[in-house]
Design a protein around this motif. Structure first.
Motif, PDB file in Angstrom:
ATOM      1  N   ASN A   1       0.854  -1.185   0.000  1.00 53.40           N
ATOM      2  CA  ASN A   1       0.000   0.000   0.000  1.00 53.40           C
ATOM      3  C   ASN A   1       0.890   1.235   0.000  1.00 53.40           C
ATOM      4  N   ARG A   2       0.813   2.036  -1.052  1.00 52.27           N
ATOM      5  CA  ARG A   2       1.716   3.181  -1.171  1.00 52.27           C
ATOM      6  C   ARG A   2       1.567   4.166  -0.010  1.00 52.27           C
ATOM      7  N   ARG A   3       0.348   4.365   0.467  1.00 52.35           N
ATOM      8  CA  ARG A   3       0.156   5.292   1.581  1.00 52.35           C
ATOM      9  C   ARG A   3       0.797   4.750   2.849  1.00 52.35           C
ATOM     10  N   HIS A   4       0.595   3.457   3.116  1.00 52.90           N
ATOM     11  CA  HIS A   4       1.215   2.845   4.294  1.00 52.90           C
ATOM     12  C   HIS A   4       2.730   2.828   4.165  1.00 52.90           C
ATOM     13  N   ARG A   5       3.213   2.637   2.933  1.00 49.12           N
ATOM     14  CA  ARG A   5       4.651   2.623   2.703  1.00 49.12           C
ATOM     15  C   ARG A   5       5.278   3.955   3.108  1.00 49.12           C
TER      16      ARG A   5
ATOM     17  N   CYS B   1      12.626 -11.582   7.312  1.00 47.98           N
ATOM     18  CA  CYS B   1      12.138 -10.460   6.513  1.00 47.98           C
ATOM     19  C   CYS B   1      12.835 -10.434   5.162  1.00 47.98           C
ATOM     20  N   ASN B   2      12.329  -9.592   4.283  1.00 46.87           N
ATOM     21  CA  ASN B   2      12.916  -9.433   2.960  1.00 46.87           C
ATOM     22  C   ASN B   2      13.822  -8.222   2.975  1.00 46.87           C
ATOM     23  N   GLY B   3      15.098  -8.414   2.670  1.00 49.71           N
ATOM     24  CA  GLY B   3      16.038  -7.301   2.677  1.00 49.71           C
ATOM     25  C   GLY B   3      16.293  -6.712   1.316  1.00 49.71           C
ATOM     26  N   ASP B   4      15.621  -7.218   0.274  1.00 46.08           N
ATOM     27  CA  ASP B   4      15.982  -6.828  -1.083  1.00 46.08           C
ATOM     28  C   ASP B   4      15.062  -5.802  -1.722  1.00 46.08           C
ATOM     29  N   GLY B   5      13.784  -5.997  -1.700  1.00 44.72           N
ATOM     30  CA  GLY B   5      12.958  -5.109  -2.505  1.00 44.72           C
ATOM     31  C   GLY B   5      11.655  -4.663  -1.897  1.00 44.72           C
ATOM     32  N   THR B   6      11.441  -4.896  -0.595  1.00 46.98           N
ATOM     33  CA  THR B   6      10.191  -4.486   0.031  1.00 46.98           C
ATOM     34  C   THR B   6      10.493  -3.620   1.238  1.00 46.98           C
ATOM     35  N   GLY B   7      11.111  -2.485   0.985  1.00 53.41           N
ATOM     36  CA  GLY B   7      11.443  -1.566   2.063  1.00 53.41           C
ATOM     37  C   GLY B   7      10.309  -0.615   2.357  1.00 53.41           C
ATOM     38  N   ASP B   8      10.677   0.625   2.683  1.00 47.00           N
ATOM     39  CA  ASP B   8       9.680   1.584   3.120  1.00 47.00           C
ATOM     40  C   ASP B   8       9.242   2.522   2.018  1.00 47.00           C
ATOM     41  N   GLY B   9       9.729   2.262   0.794  1.00 43.77           N
ATOM     42  CA  GLY B   9       9.406   3.186  -0.285  1.00 43.77           C
ATOM     43  C   GLY B   9      10.305   4.394  -0.294  1.00 43.77           C
TER      44      GLY B   9
END
Length: 246
Positions: A115-119, A207-215
């Protein structure tokens, strides 16, 4: 001077061979695995076999295998997985498996990222942790990045004055580590060590360290950079060249 793995450009995801075009897996045992150019080699008593690394999906390492750092480097660059297994692949020993047995953290991370807003909310909350005196409530992603950069440059100037180290500016060439002066090389090397430690912890927690950060950026390893930026110890790896405050 011969190019080292660190000085060679890393392929982008678009440049890598599609999974559908790769060999699903290759099992090797009782051999030494090394690198020659962009291929890996498997050497045993019968001779040397050359294997194009970009065509592999997963490399299964069975009993009696020895793998060099250079071989792991090219496999990583090509996006190939590596798993240590028992004879004929019947047992799984290692392959980046998380220490946790739960997917809870991964699910929460993916939910926030999707969710871009949550990101953006996550990015703002982490910004507050790094800079308690600041209020990022109305800041955009670009505004937060700018704030990080301003604080980082101020810390560089302050630390240079405190330690007596001559500091001009941050210069980092991803393709030529030696191009920077001694302070820049120290900053870059320390940053990479910190990122490596943080990545190990992130993966170990499941957790995923590659491509699902905080935006906070559009590159890979967003989560790792976000956590290592905490408290200003490391700042702006994506935008400022992987910098550490020394």
């Amino acid at each position: 001077m011969a190019a080292t793995p660190e000085s060679r450009p890393v392929s982008s995801p678009r440049e890598l061979t599609r999974i559908s075009d790769r060999v699903s897996f290759l099992y090797l045992e009782r051999c030494t695995i090394h690198r020659e150019d962009n291929a890996i080699t498997a050497t045993d008593e019968s001779g040397v076999r050359y294997i194009p690394s970009a065509t592999l999906g997963v490399l299964l390492l069975g009993p009696g295998t020895r793998v060099t750092h250079q071989a792991m480097s090219v496999l990583g660059e090509c996006g190939a997985g590596v798993v240590w297994v028992g004879e004929h692949g019947v047992r799984y020993y290692a392959g980046g498996r998380a220490l946790t047995r739960s997917a809870g953290l991964m699910e929460a991370q993916a939910t926030a990222w999707a969710n871009r807003r949550h990101r953006l909310d996550v990015a703002r909350e982490m910004y507050r942790l790094r800079f308690p005196e600041a209020d990022p409530a109305g800041l955009t992603r670009r505004g937060m990045l700018g704030g990080e950069g301003d604080r980082l440059r101020a810390v560089y100037r302050a630390e240079a004055a405190r330690t007596g180290v001559r500091w001009v500016r941050r210069e980092y060439d991803r393709g030529d580590f030696a191009a920077g002066d001694a302070p820049n090389q120290a900053v870059t090397a320390a940053a990479q060590c910190m990122y490596g430690i943080a990545h190990s912890v992130v993966v170990a927690l499941g957790c995923n360290g590659d491509g699902t950060g905080d935006g906070d950026g559009d590159g890979d390893r967003d989560t790792v950079r976000l956590l290592t930026d905490r408290d200003g110890t490391v700042a702006g790896g994506r935008n400022y060249g992987g910098e550490v405050v020394w």
